[in-house]
Design an enzyme around this catalytic site. Sequence first.
Site, PDB file in Angstrom:
ATOM      1  N   HIS A  77       0.733  -1.103  -0.009  1.00  0.00           N
ATOM      2  CA  HIS A  77       0.075   0.065  -0.114  1.00  0.00           C
ATOM      3  C   HIS A  77       0.902   1.350  -0.370  1.00  0.00           C
ATOM      4  O   HIS A  77       1.870   1.262   0.644  1.00  0.00           O
ATOM      5  CB  HIS A  77      -0.912  -0.173   1.236  1.00  0.00           C
ATOM      6  CG  HIS A  77      -2.057   0.979   0.914  1.00  0.00           C
ATOM      7  ND1 HIS A  77      -1.851   2.289   1.488  1.00  0.00           N
ATOM      8  CD2 HIS A  77      -3.209   1.002   0.808  1.00  0.00           C
ATOM      9  CE1 HIS A  77      -2.792   3.233   1.196  1.00  0.00           C
ATOM     10  NE2 HIS A  77      -3.620   2.348   0.944  1.00  0.00           N
TER      11      HIS A  77
ATOM     12  N   GLU B 271      -4.101   2.124  -7.447  1.00  0.00           N
ATOM     13  CA  GLU B 271      -4.622   3.417  -6.353  1.00  0.00           C
ATOM     14  C   GLU B 271      -3.759   4.367  -6.705  1.00  0.00           C
ATOM     15  O   GLU B 271      -2.545   4.510  -6.326  1.00  0.00           O
ATOM     16  CB  GLU B 271      -4.468   2.979  -4.913  1.00  0.00           C
ATOM     17  CG  GLU B 271      -5.364   1.764  -4.644  1.00  0.00           C
ATOM     18  CD  GLU B 271      -5.368   1.872  -3.212  1.00  0.00           C
ATOM     19  OE1 GLU B 271      -6.610   1.912  -2.592  1.00  0.00           O
ATOM     20  OE2 GLU B 271      -4.448   1.606  -2.456  1.00  0.00           O
TER      21      GLU B 271
HETATM   22  P1  PGA Z   1      -9.678   6.095   0.502  1.00  0.00           P
HETATM   23  O1  PGA Z   1      -8.488   5.107   0.887  1.00  0.00           O
HETATM   24  O2  PGA Z   1     -10.775   5.028   0.151  1.00  0.00           O
HETATM   25  O3  PGA Z   1      -9.958   6.755   2.003  1.00  0.00           O
HETATM   26  O4  PGA Z   1      -9.138   7.383  -0.159  1.00  0.00           O
HETATM   27  C1  PGA Z   1      -8.131   4.232  -0.024  1.00  0.00           C
HETATM   28  C2  PGA Z   1      -6.966   3.515   0.143  1.00  0.00           C
HETATM   29  O5  PGA Z   1      -6.098   3.892   0.860  1.00  0.00           O
HETATM   30  O6  PGA Z   1      -7.023   2.165  -0.277  1.00  0.00           O
END
Ligand code: PGA
Length: 254
Positions: A98, A168
Amino acid sequence: MALKKKKLVIGNWKMNIFTTKEAEKLVAGIKKESLKTKNTDIVVAPPFVYLASLKGLVSKKVSLGAQNIFEETAGSYTGEVSAQHLTQFKVSYVIIGHSERRARGESDASISKKIVRALEHKITPVLCIGESVHDDHGEYLDFIKSQLASGLSGVSKMQISDVVIAYEPIWAIGAKEAMNSNQVHEMSLYIQKCIKEMYGAMVMMPRILYGGAVNADNAREIVDRGYVDGLLVGRESLKVENFVGIIKNVDLIK
Ligand code: PGA
């Protein structure tokens, strides 16, 4: 005909929810409210400390995920948790790489080892990738390609469909607005292209998720028009009605 994959919605609680009671209530609520959904696999990824008590609540539809593992299986690594620890808690998914961990120094080499450890223990690794700037010159494309190449360096062609890729864009995580669905579609196609380059055109594709500022209002559009297989959700996974709102809207997609 290829088997249609179910959609996948993962809730990453990050370092939130501070009592076991609250954790159990959240998962029980998600289970109850999503009873009628059919086409969506649901995963909750709480902090490690709740896995033991949540183990009894998992079902075919709602499974448990972890937010990290260590890159080795056992040994003198104070404070670490290994894939082997997780197997006893019925953990079926683990989020790896992540951006919040990468930002704190997690390296590509370590991420690639973690993916291999997860697969060895039959836990589905969710490899997170994403650029910090979506620049006009497309430099982010090379960045994404190299994150995929290093993250998947220990994954064989036979194993690649057992991995989940979570795209992401860092600028959308924790932000007000998600990436628009056209851009999500471009990125999902690009990730598929990279995977084909790495494993050949006939490869069984891994599921590709989008994450970053997902909520019940934008979830359906992102999955439907962005052509992704599901979502990785942060903030909006901490309340039953918000998370289930996302799941229900994704579940409506044919
Ligand atoms: P968020 O985070 O939905 O709060 O933007 C997404 C993530 O970090 O996986």
